[in-house]
Design a protein around this motif. Structure first.
Motif, PDB file in Angstrom:
ATOM      1  N   VAL A 100       0.839  -1.200   0.000  1.00  0.00           N
ATOM      2  CA  VAL A 100       0.000   0.000   0.000  1.00  0.00           C
ATOM      3  C   VAL A 100       0.872   1.246   0.000  1.00  0.00           C
ATOM      4  O   VAL A 100       0.601   2.210  -0.723  1.00  0.00           O
ATOM      5  N   ALA A 101       1.933   1.247   0.812  1.00  0.00           N
ATOM      6  CA  ALA A 101       2.818   2.410   0.873  1.00  0.00           C
ATOM      7  C   ALA A 101       3.512   2.646  -0.463  1.00  0.00           C
ATOM      8  O   ALA A 101       3.642   3.791  -0.920  1.00  0.00           O
ATOM      9  N   VAL A 102       3.953   1.588  -1.105  1.00  0.00           N
ATOM     10  CA  VAL A 102       4.613   1.725  -2.410  1.00  0.00           C
ATOM     11  C   VAL A 102       3.622   2.216  -3.448  1.00  0.00           C
ATOM     12  O   VAL A 102       3.923   3.103  -4.255  1.00  0.00           O
ATOM     13  N   ALA A 103       2.405   1.682  -3.428  1.00  0.00           N
ATOM     14  CA  ALA A 103       1.398   2.100  -4.394  1.00  0.00           C
ATOM     15  C   ALA A 103       0.983   3.558  -4.162  1.00  0.00           C
ATOM     16  O   ALA A 103       0.716   4.295  -5.108  1.00  0.00           O
ATOM     17  N   ALA A 104       0.943   3.985  -2.903  1.00  0.00           N
ATOM     18  CA  ALA A 104       0.527   5.354  -2.600  1.00  0.00           C
ATOM     19  C   ALA A 104       1.621   6.369  -2.933  1.00  0.00           C
ATOM     20  O   ALA A 104       1.315   7.523  -3.209  1.00  0.00           O
ATOM     21  N   SER A 105       2.874   5.942  -2.932  1.00  0.00           N
ATOM     22  CA  SER A 105       3.956   6.870  -3.215  1.00  0.00           C
ATOM     23  C   SER A 105       4.027   7.257  -4.686  1.00  0.00           C
ATOM     24  O   SER A 105       4.569   8.286  -5.038  1.00  0.00           O
ATOM     25  N   GLY A 106       3.449   6.413  -5.528  1.00  0.00           N
ATOM     26  CA  GLY A 106       3.393   6.720  -6.965  1.00  0.00           C
ATOM     27  C   GLY A 106       4.735   6.550  -7.645  1.00  0.00           C
ATOM     28  O   GLY A 106       5.742   6.225  -7.028  1.00  0.00           O
ATOM     29  N   PRO A 107       4.719   6.800  -8.952  1.00  0.00           N
ATOM     30  CA  PRO A 107       5.968   6.635  -9.718  1.00  0.00           C
ATOM     31  C   PRO A 107       6.946   7.768  -9.509  1.00  0.00           C
ATOM     32  O   PRO A 107       6.688   8.822  -9.129  1.00  0.00           O
TER      33      PRO A 107
END
Length: 107
Positions: A100-107
């Motif tokens: 979730v944290a990786v997905a929320a940080s975006g590209p």
């Protein structure tokens, strides 16, 4: 005539079913589907299901461990099984939070 092995555990099928229904109702409660079935009054009061789930779980676990010897090897076996059970649950939680944290940080 066959006899169940001594390691055969007594299961509370009805209680396990209620625990599953409680868990599912809590999941539906957290879905928050707009104008969906998660808005029904039954699911809006799913907080009570959490308490019911933990009460049933406490009874089932207490019954199970009452049947086992909690001295010497019985206690050691219990501690090892709880450790690995909790470790696997915690590892899954950490992996989910990381994703979730990786997905929320975006590209």
């Amino acid at each position: 005539m066959t006899h169940p092995s001594p390691r055969h555990k007594h299961r509370f099928i009805v209680l396990d079913s209620f625990r599953g229904l409680c868990a599912l109702s809590v999941v539906v409660f957290h879905l928050h589907l707009w104008q969906g079935f998660s808005e029904w009054d039954f699911f809006r009061s799913a907080g009570l299901m959490v308490e019911f789930f933990f009460t049933l779980s406490g009874f089932v676990l207490a019954y199970r461990y009452q049947q086992e010897a909690m001295n010497g090897r019985g206690f050691a076996r219990y501690m090892v099984s709880r450790f690995f059970s909790d470790l696997s649950a915690a590892s899954g939680d950490v992996a989910a939070v990381y994703r979730v944290a990786v997905a929320a940080s975006g590209p």
